[in-house]
Design a protein around this motif. Structure first.
Motif, mmCIF file in Angstrom:
data_model
loop_
_atom_site.group_PDB
_atom_site.id
_atom_site.type_symbol
_atom_site.label_atom_id
_atom_site.label_comp_id
_atom_site.label_asym_id
_atom_site.label_seq_id
_atom_site.Cartn_x
_atom_site.Cartn_y
_atom_site.Cartn_z
ATOM 1 N N UNK A 31 -51.880 5.381 15.440
ATOM 2 C CA UNK A 31 -51.899 6.808 16.116
ATOM 3 C C UNK A 31 -53.079 7.666 15.268
ATOM 4 N N UNK A 32 -52.972 7.605 14.213
ATOM 5 C CA UNK A 32 -53.990 8.577 13.278
ATOM 6 C C UNK A 32 -54.963 7.799 12.949
ATOM 7 N N UNK A 33 -55.039 6.384 12.902
ATOM 8 C CA UNK A 33 -56.166 5.447 12.612
ATOM 9 C C UNK A 33 -56.461 5.605 10.902
ATOM 10 N N UNK A 34 -55.321 6.145 10.226
ATOM 11 C CA UNK A 34 -55.152 6.038 8.715
ATOM 12 C C UNK A 34 -54.254 5.306 8.367
ATOM 13 N N UNK A 35 -54.223 5.096 6.901
ATOM 14 C CA UNK A 35 -53.075 4.492 6.354
ATOM 15 C C UNK A 35 -52.414 5.635 5.249
ATOM 16 N N UNK A 36 -51.188 5.477 5.310
ATOM 17 C CA UNK A 36 -50.196 6.128 4.514
ATOM 18 C C UNK A 36 -50.105 5.274 3.437
ATOM 19 N N UNK A 37 -50.372 5.765 2.014
ATOM 20 C CA UNK A 37 -50.441 5.078 1.135
ATOM 21 C C UNK A 37 -49.685 5.931 -0.091
ATOM 22 N N UNK A 38 -48.689 4.994 -0.790
ATOM 23 C CA UNK A 38 -47.794 5.674 -1.672
ATOM 24 C C UNK A 38 -48.440 5.712 -2.974
ATOM 25 N N UNK A 39 -48.689 6.799 -3.664
ATOM 26 C CA UNK A 39 -49.330 6.906 -4.843
ATOM 27 C C UNK A 39 -48.252 7.242 -5.925
ATOM 28 N N UNK A 44 -50.409 9.628 0.339
ATOM 29 C CA UNK A 44 -51.719 10.225 0.733
ATOM 30 C C UNK A 44 -52.322 9.611 1.835
ATOM 31 N N UNK A 45 -53.245 10.126 2.465
ATOM 32 C CA UNK A 45 -53.772 9.622 3.693
ATOM 33 C C UNK A 45 -55.089 8.877 3.200
ATOM 34 N N UNK A 46 -55.212 7.653 3.844
ATOM 35 C CA UNK A 46 -56.505 6.979 3.629
ATOM 36 C C UNK A 46 -57.095 6.702 4.762
ATOM 37 N N UNK A 47 -58.405 6.829 4.753
ATOM 38 C CA UNK A 47 -59.365 6.454 5.793
ATOM 39 C C UNK A 47 -60.257 5.205 5.579
ATOM 40 N N UNK A 48 -59.475 4.055 6.464
ATOM 41 C CA UNK A 48 -60.085 2.656 6.013
ATOM 42 C C UNK A 48 -61.397 2.671 6.578
ATOM 43 N N UNK A 49 -61.746 3.451 7.484
ATOM 44 C CA UNK A 49 -63.334 3.316 7.980
ATOM 45 C C UNK A 49 -64.056 3.932 7.108
ATOM 46 N N UNK A 50 -63.851 4.955 6.294
ATOM 47 C CA UNK A 50 -64.644 5.360 5.399
ATOM 48 C C UNK A 50 -64.302 5.027 3.991
#
Length: 78
Positions: A31-39, A44-50
């Motif tokens: 839905x967001x087109x983002x990954x939710x990453x555990x730090x 944190x939100x990560x943009x795999x496209x960028x």
């Protein structure tokens, strides 16, 4: 301690709650087109496209202040 995995994710499909795959402490949100990453201490939100993390509020405020200072410096050079 009481959960079967350190990170668990779920999504709705109709009236059902289904598990969402977690890979390498990352959860893809279609839905967001983002990954939710555990730090270390949070998520944190990560943009795999960028191939980059989205800025945190603190990072964005710091960048804004840096840009404002740069604008003032450039104005003073005129």
């Amino acid at each position: 301690k009481y959960l079967p995995a350190p990170i668990m994710a779920f999504h709705h499909q109709g009236d059902r709650l289904l598990t969402t795959p977690v890979s390498d402490e990352r959860i893809l949100s279609p839905r967001l087109g983002l990954e939710i990453v555990r730090t270390e201490n949070n998520f944190r939100l990560f943009d795999p496209g960028k191939n980059e993390f989205l800025r945190t509020l603190e990072e964005a405020e710091s960048e804004l202040e840096r840009l404002r200072s740069e604008i003032e410096r450039l104005k003073a050079e005129k």
